[in-house]
Scaffold this active site. Structure first.
Site, mmCIF file in Angstrom:
data_model
loop_
_atom_site.group_PDB
_atom_site.id
_atom_site.type_symbol
_atom_site.label_atom_id
_atom_site.label_comp_id
_atom_site.label_asym_id
_atom_site.label_seq_id
_atom_site.Cartn_x
_atom_site.Cartn_y
_atom_site.Cartn_z
ATOM 1 N N GLU A 85 4.982 -7.665 13.710
ATOM 2 C CA GLU A 85 4.864 -8.353 12.427
ATOM 3 C C GLU A 85 6.155 -8.172 11.642
ATOM 4 O OE1 GLU A 85 2.188 -6.452 9.512
ATOM 5 O OE2 GLU A 85 1.473 -5.252 11.185
ATOM 6 N N CYS A 117 -1.316 -5.308 12.553
ATOM 7 C CA CYS A 117 -1.217 -4.176 13.494
ATOM 8 C C CYS A 117 -2.064 -4.382 14.751
ATOM 9 C CB CYS A 117 -1.660 -2.891 12.820
ATOM 10 S SG CYS A 117 -0.723 -2.522 11.362
ATOM 11 N N THR A 160 3.997 5.797 3.600
ATOM 12 C CA THR A 160 3.411 5.553 4.932
ATOM 13 C C THR A 160 4.368 4.795 5.853
ATOM 14 O OG1 THR A 160 2.381 3.405 4.424
ATOM 15 C CG2 THR A 160 1.127 5.358 3.817
ATOM 16 N N HIS A 242 -5.932 3.220 15.210
ATOM 17 C CA HIS A 242 -4.750 2.739 14.497
ATOM 18 C C HIS A 242 -4.501 3.727 13.347
ATOM 19 C CE1 HIS A 242 -1.915 0.599 12.175
ATOM 20 N NE2 HIS A 242 -2.764 0.330 11.193
HETATM 21 P P1 HMG Z 1 -2.309 5.890 -3.540
HETATM 22 O O1 HMG Z 1 -3.285 5.027 -4.206
HETATM 23 O O2 HMG Z 1 -1.027 6.163 -4.227
HETATM 24 O O3 HMG Z 1 -2.934 7.277 -3.157
HETATM 25 O O4 HMG Z 1 -1.935 5.327 -2.104
HETATM 26 P P2 HMG Z 1 -4.295 7.954 -3.700
HETATM 27 O O5 HMG Z 1 -4.207 8.125 -5.163
HETATM 28 O O6 HMG Z 1 -5.492 7.283 -3.092
HETATM 29 O O7 HMG Z 1 -4.111 9.389 -3.026
HETATM 30 C C1 HMG Z 1 -4.160 9.521 -1.634
HETATM 31 C C2 HMG Z 1 -4.896 10.822 -1.326
HETATM 32 O O8 HMG Z 1 -4.080 11.911 -1.777
HETATM 33 C C3 HMG Z 1 -6.232 10.973 -2.062
HETATM 34 O O9 HMG Z 1 -7.096 11.628 -1.176
HETATM 35 C C4 HMG Z 1 -5.889 11.895 -3.229
HETATM 36 O O10 HMG Z 1 -6.988 12.637 -3.707
HETATM 37 C C5 HMG Z 1 -4.856 12.785 -2.558
HETATM 38 P P3 HMG Z 1 -8.606 11.042 -0.962
HETATM 39 O O11 HMG Z 1 -9.262 11.116 -2.294
HETATM 40 O O12 HMG Z 1 -8.429 9.615 -0.506
HETATM 41 O O13 HMG Z 1 -9.162 11.913 0.087
HETATM 42 N N1 HMG Z 1 -3.954 13.478 -3.493
HETATM 43 C C6 HMG Z 1 -3.513 14.708 -3.288
HETATM 44 N N2 HMG Z 1 -3.752 15.595 -2.304
HETATM 45 C C7 HMG Z 1 -3.113 16.797 -2.386
HETATM 46 N N3 HMG Z 1 -2.269 17.151 -3.388
HETATM 47 C C8 HMG Z 1 -2.024 16.273 -4.384
HETATM 48 C C9 HMG Z 1 -2.643 15.004 -4.367
HETATM 49 N N4 HMG Z 1 -2.598 13.918 -5.163
HETATM 50 C C10 HMG Z 1 -3.412 12.980 -4.620
HETATM 51 N N5 HMG Z 1 -1.168 16.624 -5.360
HETATM 52 C C11 HMG Z 1 -2.770 3.767 -0.449
HETATM 53 C C12 HMG Z 1 -2.922 5.152 -1.072
HETATM 54 C C13 HMG Z 1 -3.625 3.696 0.798
HETATM 55 C C14 HMG Z 1 -3.228 2.711 -1.443
HETATM 56 C C15 HMG Z 1 -1.278 3.551 -0.104
HETATM 57 O O14 HMG Z 1 -0.834 4.508 0.823
HETATM 58 C C16 HMG Z 1 -0.988 2.164 0.457
HETATM 59 O O15 HMG Z 1 -0.867 1.195 -0.272
HETATM 60 N N6 HMG Z 1 -0.836 2.076 1.808
HETATM 61 C C17 HMG Z 1 -0.607 0.801 2.482
HETATM 62 C C18 HMG Z 1 -1.934 0.161 2.905
HETATM 63 C C19 HMG Z 1 -2.617 0.976 3.974
HETATM 64 O O16 HMG Z 1 -2.002 1.773 4.662
HETATM 65 N N7 HMG Z 1 -3.931 0.744 4.158
HETATM 66 C C20 HMG Z 1 -4.670 1.393 5.224
HETATM 67 C C21 HMG Z 1 -5.696 0.463 5.867
HETATM 68 S S1 HMG Z 1 -5.038 -1.139 6.245
HETATM 69 C C22 HMG Z 1 -4.221 -0.952 7.755
HETATM 70 O O17 HMG Z 1 -4.399 0.029 8.406
HETATM 71 C C23 HMG Z 1 -3.318 -2.052 8.173
HETATM 72 C C24 HMG Z 1 -1.835 -1.781 8.017
HETATM 73 O O18 HMG Z 1 -1.407 -0.873 9.003
HETATM 74 C C25 HMG Z 1 -1.076 -3.110 8.077
HETATM 75 C C26 HMG Z 1 -1.302 -3.999 9.294
HETATM 76 O O19 HMG Z 1 -2.383 -4.182 9.805
HETATM 77 O O20 HMG Z 1 -0.293 -4.646 9.657
HETATM 78 C C27 HMG Z 1 -1.485 -1.152 6.683
#
Ligand code: HMG
Length: 367
Positions: A85, A117, A160, A242
């Protein structure tokens, strides 16, 4: 020549780019506690390209390694499929760069596959189905999944990021056989997308997590009814997924357990022994989109003995998902392709925050 109509992986080649950025360094410039990236998301180091590297160079490196590790003849290749992609061209398929580099032409089907992906899995499946169909005329398929995953600076997805390529020769199952029966599921969603001409993806982060989990529940419950899944899962020595970031896999696995009313302690121990262990390389590479699941599968194969089975759950935004099951033929712990990746990981240049900001300038202006 195939002997018993079983097909699978004959050879593997893995490639990552030359730079690695520890997540502690990213945290420094994003005013974030590094434990959020390391413990909260489960990421340790992201793989990044230097100025001479891109999706094409990564794909070619993985392909060359797969061919060297295979030892067969180029004339025996009848299909070249590339999944990505991060294409650098809207028309010319990535497979054409592979054909050009290898000086291949003739009675060969060559094309590119796209489904976020999930594309790497579709490419592999198509190669398998081509073998099963008999239309391969005893030739092998060369499959490569390659991506460079980048987000806009300071985007929630930035920690990520990653990059890498996995290439396979699909033919005789010298490394692992692939079961033709798979379990697939899809629906139309806008969880992650990149409009034509845009440098970086748009993401609905929360929706993407829900879509991933929902796809996992829908695929796994095709293997067995909810109340029997626990027993079925134990048939697989490793469960590979994945890996957009390792904590996503943990979260989804816990939800699957809840959905199927499996004892949470059992789910956690299954996760630690059979899932977490497969993500050793993902934690050090980051999300390599189409290649991400296949790094986990390759890692699991280094830990398995002949006749043991693994389950591979593929997810791609948009969204589509599929579970494939593979049977290990021979342990791969000391295989050349494993040594090649381990060497890349130890020999890559570890960069700091200032260097990252410098290379971001060229990414942002050149993509
Ligand atoms: P975010 O919103 O900044 O993070 O990004 P958050 O606030 O959800 O925090 C993440 C985790 O860290 C949470 O844990 C927090 O509590 C923890 P959880 O509650 O979820 O268990 N946390 C801490 N832990 C320890 N010490 C601290 C601390 N602070 C917070 N100090 C988001 C998260 C997924 C939104 C971001 O990474 C993102 O936008 N990622 C891109 C999209 C993605 O990866 N999605 C996954 C599914 S989709 C997929 O897999 C397809 C993909 O690969 C693309 C494709 O198919 O081509 C992405």
């Amino acid at each position: 020549m195939t002997t018993n109509n079983e097909f699978g992986i004959s050879a593997i080649g893995l490639a990552i780019p030359s730079y690695g950025l520890p997540l502690q360094e990213l945290a420094k410039i994003r005013n974030t506690d590094a434990t959020k990236f390391i413990d909260g998301l489960g990421c340790e180091v992201m793989a990044l390209c230097n100025s001479a590297e891109n999706v094409v160079t990564l794909a070619l490196k993985a392909v060359q390694r797969a061919l060297d590790n295979w030892g067969g003849k180029l004339e025996d290749i009848g299909l070249v499929v590339a999944a990505t992609e991060s294409s650098i061209d809207m028309s010319r398929p990535l497979s054409s760069w592979v054909m050009q580099e290898l000086n291949l032409k003739g009675n060969i089907r060559s094309y590119e596959v796209k489904h976020a992906c999930y594309g790497g899995t579709v490419a592999l499946r198509q190669a398998l189905e081509w073998k099963i169909s008999g239309n391969s005329k005893n030739k092998v398929a060369l499959v490569v999944a390659a991506d460079v995953a980048l987000y806009a600076q300071d985007h929630s997805g930035e920690p990520t990021q990653g990059a890498g390529a996995v290439a396979f020769i699909i033919g005789e199952p010298n490394i692992a056989s692939i079961n033709p029966i798979s379990y697939y599921w899809s629906e139309s969603q806008y969880d992650f997308w990149r409009p034509v001409g845009d440098k970086y993806p748009e993401v609905n982060g929360r929706l993407s997590l829900t879509c991933y989990i929902n796809a996992m529940l829908n695929c796994f419950t095709q293997i067995a009814p909810k109340h029997e899944l626990q027993n079925y899962l134990q048939e697989y020595n490793y469960i590979c997924c994945h890996v957009p970031f390792p904590k996503m896999v943990h979260k989804a696995f816990a939800k699957l357990g809840q959905f199927c009313n499996i004892d949470p302690l059992f789910v956690e121990s299954l996760y630690l022994q059979r899932v977490y262990a497969t993500m050793d390389w993902n934690r050090k590479i980051g999300n390599s989109y189409t290649a991400s699941l296949w790094f986990a599968v390759a890692n699991a194969l280094t830990k398995m003995q002949g006749q043991q089975q693994l389950l591979a759950f593929s997810y791609g935004s948009g969204c589509g998902a599929e579970i494939l099951t593979l049977k290990c033929v021979a342990n791969q712990q000391v295989a050349t392709w494993v040594r090649q990746l381990e060497q890349d990981l130890t020999q890559r240049t570890i960069i700091d925050a200032a260097h990252y900001l410098e290379i971001r300038k060229s990414y942002d202006s050149s993509l």
